[in-house]
Design a protein around this motif. Sequence first.
Motif, PDB file in Angstrom:
ATOM      1  N   VAL A  58      19.959 -25.463   7.278  1.00 43.97           N
ATOM      2  CA  VAL A  58      19.165 -25.440   8.513  1.00 43.97           C
ATOM      3  C   VAL A  58      17.835 -24.746   8.223  1.00 43.97           C
ATOM      4  O   VAL A  58      17.693 -24.039   7.240  1.00 43.97           O
ATOM      5  N   LEU A  60      14.932 -22.140   9.897  1.00 39.47           N
ATOM      6  CA  LEU A  60      14.737 -21.144  10.945  1.00 39.47           C
ATOM      7  C   LEU A  60      13.313 -21.245  11.464  1.00 39.47           C
ATOM      8  O   LEU A  60      12.366 -21.241  10.673  1.00 39.47           O
ATOM      9  N   VAL A  79      24.907 -19.459  12.030  1.00 40.20           N
ATOM     10  CA  VAL A  79      24.143 -19.770  10.823  1.00 40.20           C
ATOM     11  C   VAL A  79      24.063 -18.497   9.982  1.00 40.20           C
ATOM     12  O   VAL A  79      23.802 -17.415  10.499  1.00 40.20           O
ATOM     13  N   THR A  81      22.171 -16.482   6.972  1.00 39.37           N
ATOM     14  CA  THR A  81      20.867 -16.493   6.311  1.00 39.37           C
ATOM     15  C   THR A  81      20.615 -15.137   5.676  1.00 39.37           C
ATOM     16  O   THR A  81      21.532 -14.324   5.554  1.00 39.37           O
ATOM     17  N   VAL A  93      16.823 -22.823  15.498  1.00 37.52           N
ATOM     18  CA  VAL A  93      17.107 -23.408  14.187  1.00 37.52           C
ATOM     19  C   VAL A  93      17.028 -24.924  14.322  1.00 37.52           C
ATOM     20  O   VAL A  93      17.226 -25.475  15.404  1.00 37.52           O
TER      21      VAL A  93
END
Length: 246
Positions: A58, A60, A79, A81, A93
């Motif tokens: 994905v 951001l 998610v 990260t 996202v």
Amino acid sequence: MFRRIFLSLYILLYSCSVTLSNEIKTNLLPARRKCGQHEEDRIFGGTKTTIEEFPWLVLLKSANNGFTCGGSLINNRYVLTAAHCVSEDIVSVRLGEYNLEKDEDCEGDDTPGLEYCADPVVNVEVEERIVHEGFDSRDRNAYGDIALLRLKKEVNYTKFIQPICLPHFSELRTKNFEGKKAVVAGWGRTEKKWESEVKLKVELPIQSNEDCSEIYQQREINIKNSQICVGEKRERILVKVTVVVL
Ligand SMILES: *[C@@H]1O[C@H](CO)[C@@H](O)[C@H](O)[C@H]1NC(C)=O
């Protein structure tokens, strides 16, 4: 070069190497056969992925600077990260992206109707940002450089949006990955721009922490056991990746 690899690495590696505590609610994570699944094209070496590969990646989105980092979808609400990517500024996202420059991502025959196209991208707002409590952005060691984003809505899985697996199985949590290859995938953001408009992948060797420590000592950075290092030694671009042991 160093920065590019560093920024894109966490996308996959963070997701492969987080060690979870015993109390983790693994029922919130997808079952083993329901994550990490994609139509894989086994050609590596800094190449473009197909539109179906790495469907957990994905982007951001920051309120003021567009897409600033990447992450991995780990279930339909979260998610994973890097902590250094997360600020109040991260508002949403984007899932199911392939080519940042194109509205519709297709491959194959160029004849209209015969090409194979991905579904439109999905943008979801971020509800909560959870940064590892041990992370300190001023500390160059970057310990605990890991974070979760909780999404406002549940994501619907498609061929182009799938969760990655987390290694919450004991055999993976204790495994030494030295000498193995890691696959790094992402768009490769540098400070100024995106290195690539399309999703890329590269295979890189995982190095021992001893070798990595030697290289990083010159920069006065200490490698902990909760980190692993990835990259080609001869190019001196070893990259450290934080693995958070809870
Ligand atoms: C998932 O599907 C449901 C039902 O079609 C829809 O209401 C929801 O908005 C979808 N979620 C996202 C993030 O698009």
